[in-house]
Enzyme design. Structure first.
Site, PDB file in Angstrom:
ATOM      1  N   ARG A  72       0.818  -1.221   0.000  1.00  0.00           N
ATOM      2  CA  ARG A  72       0.000   0.000   0.000  1.00  0.00           C
ATOM      3  C   ARG A  72       0.855   1.276   0.000  1.00  0.00           C
ATOM      4  O   ARG A  72       0.421   2.340  -0.419  1.00  0.00           O
ATOM      5  CB  ARG A  72      -0.949  -0.020   1.206  1.00  0.00           C
ATOM      6  CG  ARG A  72      -1.920   1.121   1.230  1.00  0.00           C
ATOM      7  CD  ARG A  72      -3.209   0.853   2.014  1.00  0.00           C
ATOM      8  NE  ARG A  72      -3.113  -0.131   3.067  1.00  0.00           N
ATOM      9  CZ  ARG A  72      -2.782   0.133   4.348  1.00  0.00           C
ATOM     10  NH1 ARG A  72      -2.490   1.347   4.723  1.00  0.00           N
ATOM     11  NH2 ARG A  72      -2.753  -0.844   5.239  1.00  0.00           N
ATOM     12  N   TYR A 125     -13.271  21.957 -11.769  1.00  0.00           N
ATOM     13  CA  TYR A 125     -13.832  20.634 -12.116  1.00  0.00           C
ATOM     14  C   TYR A 125     -14.930  20.266 -11.112  1.00  0.00           C
ATOM     15  O   TYR A 125     -14.684  20.242  -9.900  1.00  0.00           O
ATOM     16  CB  TYR A 125     -12.668  19.646 -12.047  1.00  0.00           C
ATOM     17  CG  TYR A 125     -12.943  18.220 -12.391  1.00  0.00           C
ATOM     18  CD1 TYR A 125     -13.376  17.865 -13.664  1.00  0.00           C
ATOM     19  CD2 TYR A 125     -12.722  17.213 -11.456  1.00  0.00           C
ATOM     20  CE1 TYR A 125     -13.586  16.531 -13.984  1.00  0.00           C
ATOM     21  CE2 TYR A 125     -12.932  15.878 -11.773  1.00  0.00           C
ATOM     22  CZ  TYR A 125     -13.364  15.545 -13.046  1.00  0.00           C
ATOM     23  OH  TYR A 125     -13.566  14.233 -13.361  1.00  0.00           O
ATOM     24  N   ASP A 197      -4.850  22.367  -9.571  1.00  0.00           N
ATOM     25  CA  ASP A 197      -5.079  21.261 -10.497  1.00  0.00           C
ATOM     26  C   ASP A 197      -4.444  21.685 -11.819  1.00  0.00           C
ATOM     27  O   ASP A 197      -4.934  22.591 -12.491  1.00  0.00           O
ATOM     28  CB  ASP A 197      -6.596  21.032 -10.633  1.00  0.00           C
ATOM     29  CG  ASP A 197      -6.934  19.850 -11.525  1.00  0.00           C
ATOM     30  OD1 ASP A 197      -6.145  19.544 -12.437  1.00  0.00           O
ATOM     31  OD2 ASP A 197      -8.009  19.253 -11.322  1.00  0.00           O
ATOM     32  N   LYS A 222      -5.269  11.788 -17.731  1.00  0.00           N
ATOM     33  CA  LYS A 222      -5.382  12.591 -18.943  1.00  0.00           C
ATOM     34  C   LYS A 222      -4.048  12.568 -19.718  1.00  0.00           C
ATOM     35  O   LYS A 222      -3.702  11.533 -20.233  1.00  0.00           O
ATOM     36  CB  LYS A 222      -5.822  14.014 -18.580  1.00  0.00           C
ATOM     37  CG  LYS A 222      -7.013  14.061 -17.593  1.00  0.00           C
ATOM     38  CD  LYS A 222      -8.304  13.597 -18.222  1.00  0.00           C
ATOM     39  CE  LYS A 222      -9.404  13.278 -17.222  1.00  0.00           C
ATOM     40  NZ  LYS A 222      -9.838  14.380 -16.377  1.00  0.00           N
TER      41      LYS A 222
HETATM   42  C1  LIG Z   1     -10.571  14.308 -15.149  1.00  0.00           C
HETATM   43  C2  LIG Z   1     -10.168  15.404 -14.257  1.00  0.00           C
HETATM   44  C3  LIG Z   1      -9.912  15.173 -12.909  1.00  0.00           C
HETATM   45  C4  LIG Z   1     -10.139  13.828 -12.261  1.00  0.00           C
HETATM   46  O1  LIG Z   1      -9.326  12.811 -12.749  1.00  0.00           O
HETATM   47  P1  LIG Z   1      -9.784  11.282 -12.662  1.00  0.00           P
HETATM   48  O2  LIG Z   1      -8.534  10.539 -12.951  1.00  0.00           O
HETATM   49  O3  LIG Z   1     -10.868  11.103 -13.662  1.00  0.00           O
HETATM   50  O4  LIG Z   1     -10.280  11.047 -11.266  1.00  0.00           O
HETATM   51  C5  LIG Z   1      -9.487  16.224 -12.145  1.00  0.00           C
HETATM   52  N1  LIG Z   1      -9.326  17.452 -12.665  1.00  0.00           N
HETATM   53  C6  LIG Z   1      -9.566  17.716 -13.960  1.00  0.00           C
HETATM   54  C7  LIG Z   1      -9.364  19.089 -14.467  1.00  0.00           C
HETATM   55  C8  LIG Z   1      -9.999  16.698 -14.799  1.00  0.00           C
HETATM   56  O5  LIG Z   1     -10.278  16.973 -16.068  1.00  0.00           O
END
Ligand SMILES: *Cc1c(COP(=O)(O)O)cnc(C)c1O
Length: 402
Positions: A72, A125, A197, A222
C-alpha cells in the site's frame, strides 16, 4: 535486487538540473544499468515486503515513507513514476494515487480539519467542488467558492480560519485563467496553503511549484497517461513536511495505484512532449477556424489573442493543449445534438488527454455558485486528438454545417 528509482541518486539529480525539461521527460525515474540494462523500470507486483532481520524491520518502520515497506505504501514501479514526476514538476516528492480525483480528495483531507475555512475556484472541475461541499462540509470544514476573475472577492472571503486555496487554471470547461501570482501573494501573507489542479497544462507548459504553489495535482489519467486506458493521479509537494502529511493520509485512506497503472503513467511521460505539441497545434488550428466562422458565437481557448484570458495565458503558460470549448450561434439543443450525433471522428465521452478526439455538450450554469455563467446556447467542449487535423476539421465542419 536494488530498488529502482527510489530516492534517485544525487549525481543524477545534479545532471537533471542542467538538462532541458523535454530531455528529462525521457530520463527521469529510470536507471537501466541497475536493471540488467533494460530501458524501462519493470512492473513490480507486491503486497508483502520481507525484511532480513528485526534490525531491518525496525529501520523500515522508521523510514516507511521512503522505501519499500508494504504494498500500500508503493512498489519500486510506483517510486520510479513518483521520482520522474517530482523532477519534471520541480517538486520535493510526488505521491501517486489511484485517480485524479483521489489525488484531489487526499490533498484536501490532509490539511483541513473541523472549523477550517477553504476557498475553491468556482470554475473548478465539478467533482472537486462536489467533494468539498458534500464531504468536507460533513466534517465541519467551511467550504467557500471564489470567482477566479475577481481578486478582490478572494481577499474579502479570506478570514482567520482560512487554511487553503484550491485553484484550477485554466478551468477545464470554460478556460478561465487565474492570476496565480497574485493569489499566491495573498495566500503567503496569511500562511495559507495553495494547491492547483494542473491537469490541462501539465508540468511541461506550466510549473506551479516554481511559481510558488505548495502542491501541484495532476489527473494523470489525462495527458500523462495519454492513451485513454489508465486511471491515475499525482500529487507533488514543495517540501518534505507537506509530502509526509499527504503520504500519511493516502496510506491511511487505503489509496494505492496499481503497479500497471504506474508503469503506464511513466511510459506516457516519455512521449508527453511529442503528443502535446501535436495536440497544441491541431487544437489551435481548429480553434482559429471556428473563431472566424459566422455560425460560431464564441471560442473559449485561452491561447487565442481575442480571448479575455489571453494576457494571463501569456504570463503563465509556455504552451496550450488540446482541450477547449466553443458555442454555436444556434441555441436549439435538439438541433445541436443532431449535429453532434453526425460526427464520425469526434466521439462522445467523458475525460480527455488521450490520442483520440472527443466532444461533450456541457452546461456550466448549473455548476456555478459565485461566478455566474450567462452564455446562452450549448457549450461544446472538444478534445483535439492526434488524428490528421484536416480530417478533424472536415468532420466538425460537415456535422455542424460550418
Ligand atoms: C478528469 C479530471 C480530474 C479527475 O481525474 P480522474 O482521474 O478522472 O479522477 C481532475 N481534474 C480535472 C481538471 C480533470 O479533467
Amino acid at each position: 535486487m536494488m530498488v529502482l528509482g527510489l530516492n534517485g541518486e544525487l549525481k543524477r539529480k545534479v545532471l537533471v538540473k542542467k538538462i532541458k525539461k523535454i530531455t528529462n521527460l525521457t530520463l527521469a525515474g529510470r536507471n537501466p544499468f541497475k536493471n540488467h540494462g533494460i530501458v524501462n523500470p519493470p512492473i513490480y507486483r507486491t503486497s508483502t515486503v520481507l525484511f532480513e532481520n528485526t534490525k531491518e524491520l525496525g529501520e523500515a518502520i522508521k523510514n516507511r515513507f521512503n522505501r519499500t515497506y508494504y504494498g500500500r505504501y508503493g512498489t519500486p514501479t510506483t517510486f520510479a513514476l513518483e521520482e520522474g514526476i517530482a523532477q519534471i514538476e520541480n517538486g520535493y516528492k510526488t505521491i501517486a494515487t489511484s485517480s485524479g480525483m483521489s489525488s484531489i480528495s487526499i490533498s484536501l483531507l490532509s490539511f483541513l480539519s473541523k472549523n477550517d475555512h477553504c476557498l475553491i475556484s468556482d470554475c473548478t472541475y465539478y467533482p472537486t467542488k462536489k467533494f468539498a461541499s458534500k464531504i468536507l462540509s460533513k466534517f465541519g470544514v467551511y467550504v467557500d467558492f471564489y470567482d477566479p476573475k475577481n481578486l478582490d472577492s478572494i481577499k474579502k472571503k479570506i478570514n482567520k480560519k482560512t487554511k487553503l486555496i484550491f485553484m484550477e487554471s485554466p478551468a477545464s470547461l470554460t478556460f478561465e485563467i487565474e492570476d496565480i501570482s497574485e493569489i499566491i501573494k495573498i495566500a503567503k501573507k496569511r500562511k495559507i496553503i495553495t494547491m492547483i489542479d494542473n491537469s490541462w497544462a501539465t508540468p511541461l507548459y506550466f510549473s506551479p511549484i516554481k511559481k510558488g504553489i505548495d502542491i501541484s495535482i495532476l489527473a494523470a489519467t489525462k495527458y500523462i497517461s495519454g492513451h485513454a486506458d489508465t486511471m491515475l493521479g499525482l500529487i507533488t509537494t514543495k517540501n518534505e513536511k507537506l509530502f509526509l502529511k499527504i503520504k500519511d493520509t493516502a496510506v491511511s485512506l487505503g489509496d494505492c495505484p496499481g503497479p500497471q497503472e504506474c508503469y503506464l503513467g511513466l511510459r506516457g511521460l516519455r512521449t508527453l512532449s511529442a503528443r502535446l505539441e501535436n495536440h497544441r497545434s491541431s487544437a489551435l488550428k481548429l480553434a482559429r477556424l471556428l473563431e472566424n466562422n459566422d455560425k460560431v458565437l464564441k471560442v473559449l481557448h485561452p491561447a487565442l489573442p481575442k480571448n479575455e484570458n489571453y494576457d494571463l495565458y501569456c504570463k503563465f503558460f509556455s504552451g496550450s493543449t488540446g482541450l477547449f470549448s466553443f458555442i454555436l450561434k444556434e441555441t436549439s439543443k435538439i438541433k445541436i445534438y443532431k449535429m453532434v450525433d453526425k460526427l464520425k471522428i469526434f466521439k462522445l465521452g467523458f475525460s480527455w488527454g488521450g490520442y483520440e478526439s472527443l466532444i461533450l455538450p456541457v452546461f456550466p450554469k448549473s455548476e456555478r455558485k459565485i461566478a455566474k455563467w450567462n452564455e446562452k446556447g450549448v457549450l461544446l467542449r472538444i478534445h483535439v486528438g492526434l488524428e490528421d487535423v484536416d480530417d478533424l476539421i472536415n468532420d466538425l465542419f460537415n456535422a455542424f454545417k460550418l
